[in-house]
Each structure stands twice: as structure tokens, then as C-alpha cells.
Design a protein around this motif. Structure first.
Motif, PDB file in Angstrom:
ATOM      1  N   LEU A 268       0.850  -1.186   0.000  1.00 29.05           N
ATOM      2  CA  LEU A 268       0.000   0.000   0.000  1.00 29.05           C
ATOM      3  C   LEU A 268       0.885   1.236   0.000  1.00 29.05           C
ATOM      4  O   LEU A 268       1.918   1.262   0.670  1.00 29.05           O
ATOM      5  CB  LEU A 268      -0.904   0.030   1.242  1.00 29.05           C
ATOM      6  CG  LEU A 268      -1.941  -1.081   1.388  1.00 29.05           C
ATOM      7  CD1 LEU A 268      -2.773  -0.849   2.646  1.00 29.05           C
ATOM      8  CD2 LEU A 268      -2.843  -1.149   0.165  1.00 29.05           C
ATOM      9  N   VAL A 351      -8.834  -2.844   1.395  1.00 27.39           N
ATOM     10  CA  VAL A 351      -7.569  -2.765   0.666  1.00 27.39           C
ATOM     11  C   VAL A 351      -7.838  -3.126  -0.790  1.00 27.39           C
ATOM     12  O   VAL A 351      -8.569  -4.078  -1.076  1.00 27.39           O
ATOM     13  CB  VAL A 351      -6.474  -3.685   1.266  1.00 27.39           C
ATOM     14  CG1 VAL A 351      -6.068  -3.211   2.656  1.00 27.39           C
ATOM     15  CG2 VAL A 351      -6.928  -5.123   1.326  1.00 27.39           C
ATOM     16  N   GLY A 357      -4.316   5.011  -1.620  1.00 28.76           N
ATOM     17  CA  GLY A 357      -5.207   4.875  -0.486  1.00 28.76           C
ATOM     18  C   GLY A 357      -6.334   5.893  -0.440  1.00 28.76           C
ATOM     19  O   GLY A 357      -7.414   5.601   0.076  1.00 28.76           O
ATOM     20  N   ALA A 361      -8.518   2.909   0.278  1.00 26.97           N
ATOM     21  CA  ALA A 361      -8.177   2.278   1.557  1.00 26.97           C
ATOM     22  C   ALA A 361      -8.966   2.901   2.692  1.00 26.97           C
ATOM     23  O   ALA A 361      -8.465   3.757   3.425  1.00 26.97           O
ATOM     24  CB  ALA A 361      -6.678   2.390   1.824  1.00 26.97           C
TER      25      ALA A 361
END
Length: 501
Positions: A268, A351, A357, A361
Motif C-alpha cells: 500500500l 484494501v 489509499g 483504503a
């Protein structure tokens, strides 16, 4: 003792007394934050995207502690100022505390899903401020018929208020056991079927100084807007899938655990990551495929986006296609084989491989609405960031670090390269503007994680410049065009300078 400093001390101690009772009330009610953090979160919500980006670039993960500290310092200075104002204009001191209370009330109630009980800590705090201010300033006012020493009376009152504030603050800390209880429940969880494998064979290049291929939870980068991460018991968590679907679904934590398990290694990275930056980490994630849940809900024709909402009100807009294709987007409940840490989204987060993100996310996820991009905006798109954020092809030099002094001769350099959901085919390095040289990659069996790379270079004594670029599995060469993180991710070749001798 009737000088300006005494009045300032009276205002400061009155303010601290109000903060202590407000903090105790918030903890007793099990609320997530307190007046100081509420105001700090309001500052975050009102901060333009460019300013937020500059702050993240300047201080990284220290932005939130610094913001809370800054708000607290300003509030303490205001307390002292209100005390000084009360010396000549009693109404001004009272008005100052009332106005500050209104600001705290607005900050609290403007939060997503703020409970009505959030008003109580503010009211208690304001009443305490006013009561303590009256009590502390009484000995400081002219009292021609006073029977006792006003100076001694003020010192005794100030000591009592100060000690009382410390005691109430300590009680508030102890009463705020909800988060600690949630953390204990998290540690006691058993997650059947969740595995914790070692990193695959061949994913490291064996060069000291290159970032560890797997990132531990304690070292995993954290970027979000929550000053006080929501502490949610698994028994209290649920997620609602609704919107442009045939069947609305609400899942509890136990419902999620009962579904088929999906696990993968995934890197990530934050869209705020500068070229060569460290807002990127890699871990083993366990959860449930979003593709299966959306298929069960029955997505209607015309939908192209999913609006995700966190427990603290943060939102993001995710392309529907990224949640329904085969990349493995999931609702994750475990990280590196253990339940998610609270600060990384416990009990459940989203995720999505291949997306930054800020569009995917969602920590502490509570609501998933199938919709269209033209029908809503999200937290960061409201602040000027792009609607969609696919991860850009990128690479980084870890060894040597910028400004390093190394021995002349053969130098082994190394670092990382990544483009999740696409994969890395090759990495090239260039020393002092010479021809590009192919680096050796670690195992490339995973497309959703970073890869380590290394290359031997012959360096003569003196100053040198080293740059790196990556080539993805589609044959695309990383661009040299330099771009800032806003609005959709940084780009450019990571370049360092070092000395050999």
C-alpha cells in the motif's frame, strides 16, 4: 498578587479545570475524542488540500501530534488572555470562555455521526470554566473589608484548582478504558483460517540498507485524518452495502468471518508519497473479497463507483471495476496474520491493489454505497485531488542514501520498485549521466508488491549522482517528468548524490 500575571494564572487554571472535567465527561460517556482533538479535527476538515499536502511532506506522521499540540498551546494562551481581560472587563473574560465553548460545540457536532451526548462534555467544561474563573478571581478583586489575606486565599484556591484538575484528568484517563477494552478484545480474537506465511523465497536481494520486504504492523506507514482512531468492538461493528443494488446487505463481524477467506501480499502506498519517499509499506492481508459481496448484492446497470464511509466520517470514491475484477480487493480484518491494529482500521478496512489509499483504503469502514462518480464527492476530491488514483510506476534508491560517503571501487546499490496490479519487469540505474545499466531484481512472482533490486557500480573518488527508473510488465518505462503528489501522485526519477573516496 493582583497584577496581570495573577489574572493570567487564574484564567489558565480555570481553563485547565474546564478541560479536565470535559475530558472526564467524554471518557465516562465513551466518546471517541475530547474538546482539543475535536477542534483539531475541525482544523483538518477545513484545511485546503494543498496545505494538508505541504504539512504531510514537511512532518510526515508527526502532523497529528503537532496539530493537537498546537491547538492545545493556542487554547492555553487564550485561557490566560481571558483571565487578563477579566481583570478590567469581567464580562469579556466570561464571553471568551463561552465563545471557546461554542467553537468546541461546533467542532464536536460537525463530525460524522456525532452523538447528541457529545454536547455534554462541552457544557460541563464551560460551566467549570466560569465557576473556576469566578472562584479564582474573587481574591484578586479589591476587597476593603476582607477578613483574610487575599494573596494567601488566591494561592490556596489556585493550588486546589490545579491539583483538582490533575486528579480529574487522571480519573478521565482511567475512565477512558473503552479503547483499552477494545484493544484487549482485539488481542484475544481468534481468526480461523487466517495464516501468517513467511515472505516468499527469493524476494530479497541480500543488501544491507534496503527496506525490509515485509513491513511489521508497528512500522507500517499511517496517513489518515483521524486524530483519535475509532475504537470499535467487533460486536458493535457492521457494514452496510446499499445504493444501486438489487439486495441491500448488512454484515456483522461474525458474518464476515463466516465467509470464504482471501489472502494476499500487498503493498500500500499513499498518494502523498514524494519521489523517493517512505509513505509505502508491504504486508500480508486476510479478509473477504468485495467482488463476492457485490455480486451477492446484485449491482445495477449504470453504476461505476462505490462511495466508502469510515466510522469517523471520512469518505472515498472507488472505481466499481477495481472492486469487481480479479485483482483481489477485499474487506480486510487481519494484517500479517493478526487482527488489524486499531490505528490501521480495526476491526475491518478496505484494501485494493493498484489504487492509492485516498480512493480505496477506507479504514474502520462502515458503509459501502454503489453509485456513480457524478453523484457524489469524497473527502480528498473536495480538496482538489483527482477523482481516480491508479498507482503510478515508481522506484526508489535505498543504498546508498542521499549525501552518503562510500569507498571508491565497486559499489553495490539497491532499492525498491513498484506498480501494484501491473508488476515490475525491470529496473535500470544511471551513474553520472552515463548509459543506463540493468539492475538485478528479486523474485517477480507477485504483481501487487514492491520488488527489491540491486546493481554493482564502479565508482571513482569524488562526487557522484545516481538515478533509477523502472519498467513495468507492460513495457512502460517510468517517466522522468517531475510532478508533485497533488492531484494524483508524484512522478519522476529518484536521484541522489553521494561522495566516494
Amino acid at each position: 498578587m493582583r497584577n496581570r500575571w495573577s489574572w493570567a494564572l487564574a484564567g489558565l487554571l480555570a481553563g485547565l479545570g474546564g478541560l479536565a472535567t470535559s475530558y472526564l465527561t467524554a471518557a465516562w460517556l465513551g466518546l471517541r475524542g475530547n474538546p482539543v482533538t475535536d477542534v483539531a479535527e475541525l482544523v483538518i476538515r477545513l484545511t485546503p488540500g494543498a496545505v494538508a499536502e505541504d504539512a504531510i511532506s514537511a512532518v510526515g506522521h508527526k502532523d497529528k501530534p503537532l496539530l493537537v499540540t498546537g491547538v492545545l498551546v493556542v487554547v492555553l494562551l487564550l485561557f490566560a488572555l481571558f483571565g487578563v481581560l477579566a481583570r478590567r472587563w469581567p464580562g469579556a473574560g466570561i464571553a471568551g470562555f463561552v465563545v471557546l465553548g461554542v467553537v468546541g460545540l461546533i467542532a464536536n457536532q460537525s463530525q460524522f455521526g456525532a452523538p447528541a451526548t457529545g454536547i455534554l462534555p462541552i457544557l460541563v467544561g464551560v460551566l467549570t470554566w466560569l465557576g473556576c474563573l469566578a472562584l479564582l478571581t474573587a481574591p484578586l478583586r479589591p476587597q476593603p473589608f476582607a477578613e483574610s489575606d487575599p494573596q494567601r486565599r488566591f494561592l490556596l484556591t489556585a493550588t486546589g484548582v490545579g491539583v483538582g484538575s490533575l486528579v480529574l484528568g487522571g480519573v478521565g484517563f482511567k475512565a477512558g478504558g473503552h479503547r483499552r477494552a477494545v484493544d484487549s478484545a482485539r488481542k484475544a480474537l481468534e481468526l480461523p483460517g487466517v495464516t501468517s506465511p513467511r515472505p516468499p523465497a527469493g524476494v530479497t536481494v541480500g543488501l544491507d540498507g534496503v527496506t525490509s520486504w515485509q513491513t511489521s504492523a508497528s512500522r507500517f506507514y499511517r496517513i489518515d485524518t483521524a486524530l483519535v482512531p475509532p475504537a470499535i468492538s467487533p460486536d458493535d461493528w457492521s457494514v452496510r452495502i446499499h445504493g444501486m443494488v438489487d439486495h441491500e446487505i448488512t454484515l456483522s463481524y461474525d458474518d464476515l468471518l463466516a465467509r470464504p477467506r482471501h489472502e494476499l501480499w500487498l503493498t500500500l502506498n499513499c498518494v502523498s508519497n514524494e519521489v523517493g519517499g517512505n509513505l509505502i509499506s508491504n504486508a500480508w492481508w486476510s479478509g473477504v473479497l468485495l467482488k463476492d459481496m457485490l455480486e451477492q448484492a446484485g449491482v445495477r446497470s449504470g453504476a461505476d463507483a462505490v462511495k466508502q464511509t469510515s466510522d469517523d466520517g471520512w469518505t472515498c470514491g472507488t472505481p466499481l471495476s477495481a472492486l469487481t475484477d480479479d485483482r483481489g480487493a477485499m474487506l480486510a480484518f487481519a494484517m500479517n496474520g493478526d487482527p488489524l491494529p486499531i490505528e490501521h482500521g480495526f476491526p475491518v478496512r478496505t484494501v485494493v491493489p493498484g489504487l492509492y489509499g485516498y480512493v480505496s483504503a477506507c479504514k474502520w469502514v462502515r458503509d459501502i454505497e454503489v453509485t456513480t462518480f457524478d453523484s457524489f464527492t469524497a473527502y480528498w476530491t473536495d480538496r482538489g485531488w483527482s477523482e481516480q488514483g491508479p498507482v503510478k510506476l515508481a522506484s526508489r534508491i535505498d543504498v546508498p542514501h542521499n549525501g552518503a560517503h562510500v569507498d571508491a571501487g565497486t559499489l553495490r546499490v539497491g532499492g525498491l520498485a513498484w506498480q501494484q496490479n501491473t508488476g515490475i519487469r525491470g529496473v535500470q540505474v544511471q551513474l553520472d549521466g552515463s548509459a543506463w545499466q540493468d539492475a538485478t531484481l528479486s523474485a517477480r512472482t507477485l504483481t501487487d508488491t514492491w520488488v527489491q533490486w540491486t546493481a554493482p557500480l564502479d565508482v571513482s573518488p569524488g562526487s557522484h549522482q545516481l538515478r533509477v527508473r523502472a519498467v513495468n510488465e507492460d513495457g512502460q518505462v517510468q517517466t522522468s517528468v517531475r510532478a508533485a503528489p497533488a492531484p494524483n501522485g508524484s512522478s519522476g526519477w529518484h536521484t541522489i548524490s553521494f561522495q566516494a573516496g
